[in-house]
Design an enzyme around this catalytic site. Structure first.
Site, PDB file in Angstrom:
ATOM      1  N   GLU A   1       0.782  -1.186   0.158  1.00  0.00           N
ATOM      2  CA  GLU A   1       0.059  -0.405   0.049  1.00  0.00           C
ATOM      3  C   GLU A   1       1.048   1.463   0.039  1.00  0.00           C
ATOM      4  OE1 GLU A   1      -2.498  -0.587   2.905  1.00  0.00           O
ATOM      5  OE2 GLU A   1      -4.357  -1.363   2.445  1.00  0.00           O
TER       6      GLU A   1
ATOM      7  N   GLU B   1      -7.069  -7.420  -0.983  1.00  0.00           N
ATOM      8  CA  GLU B   1      -8.096  -7.011   0.308  1.00  0.00           C
ATOM      9  C   GLU B   1      -9.005  -6.387  -0.170  1.00  0.00           C
ATOM     10  OE1 GLU B   1      -5.845  -4.804   3.233  1.00  0.00           O
ATOM     11  OE2 GLU B   1      -3.909  -5.326   3.401  1.00  0.00           O
TER      12      GLU B   1
END
Length: 1461
Positions: free
Chosen positions: A848, A917
């Site tokens: 991320e 995710e």
């Protein structure tokens, strides 16, 4: 004691026995058709397909050897990873519903290196194989017992409910027994007794052992076994090896056995009373690495089997035998119970009739090789071709003839790699093998004055062994300057000879003649001469009496001969000083690894150069077909793909031109030299490679595009005892893969000191995934975020000089690379990447970063490029992913994280649409409310993602678990990490989320091929409604999506009308019938309840003892461990070894100080998450930060005394920051400034204490003295237990709760602190921050007597309110429309009552159902009571036939039910 629970399952025991006719299973005689598939000769990814094809081909069982030297390459060091995962293989057989035949041996033969025996066994003192040699018998028994125990532990014998119906001890010993004499006979008796003592509960077999002791079953191996007669009338006629072809040898021709002849042998075996046939091989596979035996067995072990080396159907052999199997199964009862009679028609023609009361079946056999037979039987005439058998299941109609093939013949072709721009040409680099130490210096690892057998020196760790010696010639030596010869008597399979660095020649043995003489002319020089001989083995002997003693290498003698006039002078070098070196430098330096840092040259690439390394890169071939490497043009060597050894090659060894059959005649007895091809060609020129890759549509595994559904389970957030159950539930829930982060600070809490024990045993977790047959996704990071303390970074990293995280900071990059490389090497060592036969199909670097990249500027961009290059250099052989990284450099795959990813577009057309995710819920924070995400919305997000082209979805989390100890991040992340996941914190099914997603997964898997290969078209109906059609030649699948939040959509499609509820997706696998809608839940809802601990006499009350935290040194003396004249960030001082840090200083007031006696204030600017302040031993107050506002001012009035005053501030962290740009720099602790202020008249006097001398102490005394340990010797008081007292330790014992349900500790009434059970830190608690029921729910196993609970209470609380409870399913509900089937289950507990049931239009939700305006006239409660009560599970067809037809005015009818567990 670890926090865990056990769940016990009952298993169905299968009784396997036998009589003289057949193997019996649960009392029934069986016709059994089996096929050999050796697990190490293929990859775990291939196993399910191979075994499925076996089942579809009519097999009942799969047979395999167990390979001792593969599993125990070094004595007492075992390997069951990757291709060697025997248990996973057996479970794959079980999953397909087939039986297993386990041939433990442990002698295998099998054309396997050294017959399966480890070479270290041969090198033990006094060792003789396969006779009454104590050392051998001890080692054989140790290995055999270990294998049996492993298999038993997994309940894999049929007697335990598993698939294995037969086990084998020894192998073909009767063929070679004679030379062993009486010892051989005693040995075989010992084998039988040893095997029988292992109590496996199924029969043991001994093949080719006519004197097999009872109760061993002797069986037959060979091309034909129809004349075999067992040695006991109670032993059935069994064929353990029907050789479907033959093995290949380097320099030999390719043998073939015709389909007709294999079928003939089987049919004649069953005609003559056989009932068990095993094909050796059904799939031969590949001799990877150095596993081929012989010598001279090729890397290919195709064996002309029904499934070829690559797993393709070998037609017509596969199909013709399938038809035979179907016929034999159709007459099983007749074959095994019928009376047998025979008619001899002469000229090798006969009829065999099996007759029962129900009817008869006939075999007409013609064993004549030349002429057909006409058989007259019961008034009919039948023509039986030469060398064939006809089967008539009813003795009238021919169903099958072995010579009449009706199955297609498939011709396999090899196509060039179309993924390459120029598919026929690879760009090569090269480097020479470094041999200077051997050729010029004769320098090895050891020295002896004799020549040793190669096995003794190498222990078979390499094919290569250098023998080196020096010879000195004086200047006046009469032979000097004359040609001499070097004569080597050799048993090396291949020999290269060098003198003074010059290659004087090489030679290989003829197959079968491994003693030969190498002789070359040589000119020696004056002085020292170096002779270096490189001996190479090509597989060690695997068959024959005493085969272990067959020599390999250079055992001599070795001579130099020369002629001086009429004299022949001979120098015998055999007893010279010989230096030995095992292996080659290139192997030692792992030049085959992609990330090898050795220098390679791209210029002047040489051809026909000995001892040379070559390297090239290639693109993954397009499509799904198996990939082979054509090595034509090469000589002899070894090949690797992505660092994986795919075996030896030797295309230069050409077979002779004569002896091949252009057309092979099936008639007549087969032998290995009968049907040969490939004359004048290399025996083998292609080797098989397994490649995990991707294209723009999907991840490809062995060339097949895949729909992949994955779930996050973080290993440290549960216990190793929980892992198998969690992963099994994931598989049962329809997952293909399990994903986990790797947690750097957990594994390296102190620099270069590592911890992989207990909950941190990453390798054990990955192997547990592998054991369940799932794939793995390894997110190494090593930044995790994950609401984990400090995002997974160790705090010592922050404290290194000049450190900045996640940018082009050399110190950071060095440490990150060190940890990442260590993890990769650990995983590689265990062969856990898919490229090595392991489960891991994807790896992740960074995490991320794109979300926070902006503030890092250009350095951030350079850093992410460095990450990609570093990861790629590690050569894991599977794709790397980068999530939330739109500029991820190639070949990284960029992926999406979030609640919805349907609109995500990868940054490269060759990158599939992947969702790493999918947040199934959200995390909890102290002081916050509990977040939930509905089942319908999670399902909607997944279905819409796949509707819009996604093919990989990972649920974050699938099981959240518990933040044990101090692992929670944040700050303020709770100990519970339940995450509203499909499996709750304790591992229970969270229904309906688990079940509703399982149904979705089943539908998605059912249309995998259409989703990944179909052409895609879309119809927009407006108002957020759409249809997506995936179309292939075989058919179409449709998604109807409605993204409108408020109104349902009616979609007209191909003449039909479909109602799609608001915010939902409907899936129609055939574009006609609705199989699933995300908003229509048919899965039960489970209501969890907590029950008191019934093991306690008074379950609501625990008996407490207590003791105060000893703080005198800090409060009264201000005495710490170190002193500085400044205020430090807490991370700098503690290195995050504790939540607690004391900041202490002294302030002196003179008697005449104008402020003395007046009220002053202590003002602390704080970033401590919690702060306790003491002055002169008195607690003046505490304060905690608001969540999200961690800079605050603590200020209290204080009266100081004359003289020395001690100020002690206890700073407490509650998880360090884990997210954001430069989050490592977010302050924690007391960084000041700190003031004392007072008023004297109209003056405000300020004393700044920030630069005072501050004393620091990390942690609390109670932690240092381990008061939480059960055996702590500290004194505890049982009298006057105080409530609401700060800084206090409490201890109580409690009995283990009854039953198997997860256990939670209800800590209501307490303030804030930490809890331990039996010395295990189960995490922080803080119920005083919010009004929730439980501040800390942690699952533990307290099933063994009394247990100890210890609490450290910081803020003051009432421990009398603490209790233990078990959590379980209290009730289950369903509310489904008619024409659906609903399953109710109480999680392995019986349903005790039906609380509510109504069929019509009931209202309400689970726990509050009410009858509606229409209801069935039948008593729905009574129907369901009869159907469900007393059962653990019941299935109900919701239909008007079952419940009646209430008039609901055309509205859809539903069944609502609530059942009590």
């Amino acid at each position: 004691m670890e926090n865990f629970f056990y769940v016990f399952f009952s298993v169905y025991a299968t009784i396997v026995s036998h009589d003289g006719r057949a193997i019996t299973i649960d009392g029934h005689r069986r016709v059994l058709l089996s096929g050999s598939i050796h697990y190490p000769r293929s990859t775990p990814e291939m196993w399910p397909d191979l075994i499925k094809k076996g089942k579809e081909g009519g097999l009942d069982a799969i047979e395999t050897y167990v390979f001792w030297n593969a599993h125990e390459p070094t004595r007492r060091q075992y390997d069951f990873s990757g291709k060697l995962d025997l248990i996973r293989f057996l479970k794959t057989i079980q999953d397909e519903g087939l039986y297993g035949v386990l041939r433990i041996g442990p002698y295998a033969c099998a054309e396997w290196n050294y017959g399966g025996f480890p070479v270290w066994l041969h090198n033990m003192p006094g060792m003789v194989f396969r006779t009454t040699n104590k050392a051998f018998m001890d080692e054989m028994q140790n290995f055999t017992t270990m294998i049996v125990d492993m298999v038993k532990k997994e309940n894999l014998f049929a007697s335990q409910g598993g698939p294995i119906i037969l086990a084998q001890i020894e192998n073909e010993y009767g063929n070679v027994m004679g030379p062993y004499g009486e010892s051989g006979k005693e040995y075989i008796k010992w084998c039988a007794n040893m095997a029988q003592s292992l109590d496996v509960g199924v029969p043991w077999i001994m093949c080719q052992q006519n004197d097999a002791p009872q109760p061993m079953l002797n069986t037959c191996n060979g091309f034909y076994c129809d004349n075999f007669v067992p040695n006991n009338p109670n032993t059935p006629k069994m064929w353990t090896e029907n050789w479907t072809g033959w093995f290949k040898q380097w320099g030999g021709k390719n043998p073939h056995r015709t389909t007709e002849d294999v079928a003939f042998s089987v049919a004649r075996f069953f005609q003559r009373g056989g009932t068990f046939n095993n094909y050796y091989m059904y799939h031969g596979g590949t001799n990877f690495d150095r596993t081929a035996g012989g010598p001279y067995i090729t890397t290919s072990y195709d064996y002309d089997a029904p499934l070829d080396e690559y797993g393709n159907l070998s037609q017509p052999k596969y199909g013709h035998l399938k038809q035979l199997h179907d016929v034999l199964h159709s007459i099983e009862k007749t074959l095994t119970y019928g009376n047998i009679s025979t008619i001899d028609f002469g000229n090798s023609a006969s009829a065999t009739i099996y007759k029962t009361e129900e009817g008869s079946s006939c075999f007409f056999g013609n064993g004549n090789e030349n002429s057909d037979a006409t058989i007259s039987f019961q008034g009919e005439s039948y023509v039986v071709p030469a060398w064939s058998v006809t089967i008539l299941p009813d003795c009238k109609n021919e169903a099958y003839n072995t010579a009449k093939i009706t199955t297609q013949t498939s011709m396999m072709v090899k196509k060039p790699n179309e993924a390459e721009d120029t598919p026929s040409t690879l760009k090569w680099s090269w480097r020479p093998e470094n041999m200077d130490n051997f050729l010029l210096k004769g320098k090895g690892e050891s020295t002896q004055t004799q020549l040793f057998d190669q096995k003794v020196v190498t222990n078979d760790q390499s094919d290569y062994l250098w023998y080196m010696t020096t010879v000195k010639f004086k200047k006046r030596d009469p032979l000097l300057g004359k040609t001499m010869s070097l004569r080597v008597n050799s048993t090396a399979h291949v020999l290269h000879a060098f003198v003074n660095g010059k290659n004087i020649g090489n030679q290989h043995a003829e197959n079968g003649k491994f003693n030969y003489v190498f002789e070359k002319d040589v000119k020696f020089k004056s002085g020292r001469n170096v002779i270096a001989l490189l001996s190479i083995t090509v597989g060690l002997a695997n068959y024959g009496a005493f085969f272990e003693s067959k020599p390999a290498g250079i055992t001599g003698p070795i001579f130099i001969t020369g002629i001086n006039g009429d004299e022949t002078i001979v120098k015998d070098l055999s007893a010279h000083k010989w230096s030995y070196k095992t292996g080659l430098n290139g192997f030692d330096n792992q030049l085959f690894r992609t990330e090898s840092i050795s220098k390679w040259s791209v210029e002047n690439v040489p051809f026909n150069r000995t001892m040379t390394w070559y390297k090239a890169t290639f693109k993954s071939p397009l499509g799904n077909d198996p990939v082979v490497v054509d090595l034509m043009g090469l000589g002899k060597g070894t090949a690797w793909v992505n660092g994986n050894n795919i075996g030896r090659y030797w295309p230069a060894f050409i077979s002779s031109e004569n002896g091949c059959d252009a057309k092979c005649n099936y008639r007549g007895a087969y032998h290995a030299e009968k049907c040969l091809t490939n004359c004048g060609e290399p025996t083998q020129r292609c080797v098989y490679a397994t490649i995990v890759s991707h294209d723009g549509r999907a991840i490809t595994i062995d060339g097949h595009r895949r729909v992949l559904l994955s779930g996050s389970i973080h290993y440290p957030r549960s216990t190793p005892e929980m892992w198998p159950d969690l992963i099994k539930k994931g598989k049962e829930g329809g997952l293909d893969a399990i994903e986990t982060y790797v947690f750097w600070n957990a594994h390296e809490p102190t620099r270069r000191q590592y911890d992989f024990s207990g909950k941190l045993d990453l390798i054990r977790f990955l192997k547990t995934i592998q054991d369940e047959g799932l794939y793995g996704v390894l997110r190494i990071g090593p930044y995790a975020c994950a609401e984990w303390n400090y995002g997974g970074f160790p705090v010592w990293l922050h404290n290194m000089p000049g450190m900045v995280f996640r940018t082009t900071n050399k110190a950071f990059m060095d440490e990150m690379q060190n940890f990442t490389t260590m993890i990769v090497d650990m995983v590689k060592k265990e062969n856990l990447f898919a490229s090595q036969g392991g489960p891991i199909i994807l790896a992740q670097i960074e995490n991320e970063y794109g979300n926070v990249m902006g503030p890092y500027g250009e350095s951030g961009k350079e850093y992410i490029k460095w990450c990609a290059n570093m990861a790629q250099s590690l050569d894991v052989g599977v794709p790397w992913i980068m999530c939330q990284q739109n500029d991820a450099p190639q070949p990284m795959l960029n992926t999406c994280n979030g609640f919805y990813c349907d609109n995500f577009v990868p940054n490269n057309p060759n990158t599939p649409k992947m969702w790493t995710e999918n947040w199934t819920g959200w995390f909890k924070q102290w002081g916050g409310k509990n977040p939930h995400r509905t089942t319908e919305d999670v399902a909607f997000s997944v279905a819409r993602f796949f509707q819009r082209g996604g093919t990989f979805n990972n649920y974050y989390m699938y099981h959240g678990g518990t933040n044990f100890d101090r692992t929670a991040g944040g700050p303020y992340i709770t100990t519970s990490y339940d995450y509203d996941a499909p499996l709750d914190e304790y591992g229970n099914l969270s229904q309906p989320k688990y079940g509703h997603l399982k149904q979705l997964h089943d539908v998605l898997h059912s249309i995998e091929k259409t989703l990944t290969y179909g052409n895609i078209s879309t119809i927009d109906f407006g108002n957020s409604a759409s249809a997506t059609i995936y179309k292939t030649e075989e058919g179409s699948s449709c998604f109807f999506g409605n993204g409108n939040e408020n109104s349902d959509a009616t979609i007209s499609f191909q003449g039909e009308s479909y109602v799609v509820p608001a915010w939902s997706v409907t899936i129609l696998p055939d574009c006609k019938n609705e199989a699933y809608n995300t908003a229509k839940i048919t899965t039960q809802t489970s209501m969890m309840v907590k029950k008191p601990n019934e093991a306690e006499d008074t379950p609501s009350t625990l008996k407490w003892s207590w003791r105060p935290e000893n703080m005198d040194n800090f409060l009264l003396k201000g005495k710490g461990e170190s002193t500085q004249t400044q205020l430090f960030d807490q991370k700098v001082v503690t290195n995050d070894q504790s939540d607690y840090l004391w900041y202490m200083t002294t302030v002196k007031f003179k008697k005449r100080d104008p402020l003395l006696g007046k009220t002053m204030s202590l003002r602390v600017n704080s970033t401590a998450h919690v702060l306790h302040a003491f002055v002169n031993g008195k607690n003046i107050g505490n304060q905690h930060a608001e969540n999200g506002k961690f800079n605050y001012v603590f200020e209290k009035d204080v009266k100081f005394k004359s003289g020395r005053n001690v100020i002690a501030l206890l700073s407490i962290t509650v998880g360090l920051a884990n997210y954001g740009a430069f989050f490592e720099s977010k302050p924690a602790g007391i960084t000041g400034p700190i003031f004392i202020t007072g008023i004297n008249g109209d003056e405000t006097i300020v004393k700044d204490l920030s630069d005072h001398k501050w004393s620091y102490k990390t942690g609390l005394n109670g932690f240092d003295n381990q008061l939480f340990r059960t055996e702590s010797m500290s004194k505890w008081s049982v009298e006057n237990v105080p409530f609401n007292r700060t800084m206090t330790w409490y201890k109580a014992t409690f009995k283990s709760p009854l039953g198997n349900d997860p256990v939670v500790v209800d800590l209501m009434g307490l303030g804030k602190g930490t809890a331990w059970v039996n010395g295990n830190n189960i995490g922080r608690y803080w119920p005083a921050f919010i009004s929730s029921e439980n501040g800390c729910d942690a699952k533990c196993n307290y099933r063994e007597g009394d247990n100890t609970l210890v609490l450290f209470e910081e803020m003051g609380g009432n421990p009398s309110l603490v209790s233990f409870q078990t959590t379980r399913v209290g009730s289950v509900c369903a509310n489904v429309y008619e024409k659906k089937i609903i399953e109710l289950s109480c999680d392995r507990k019986p349903i005790s009552a039906i609380k509510f049931a109504s069929f019509g239009n009931p209202n309400g939700n689970c726990g509050s159902f009410e009858k509606g305006t229409c209801e069935s006239s039948k008593n729905t409660v009574d129907i369901l009571t009869q159907e469900c009560v007393g059962k653990e599970k019941c299935c109900i067809d919701v239909s008007t036939e079952r419940f009646g037809a209430p008039d609901c005015s055309g509205a859809p009818r539903r069944l609502a039910v609530e059942a009590i567990c």
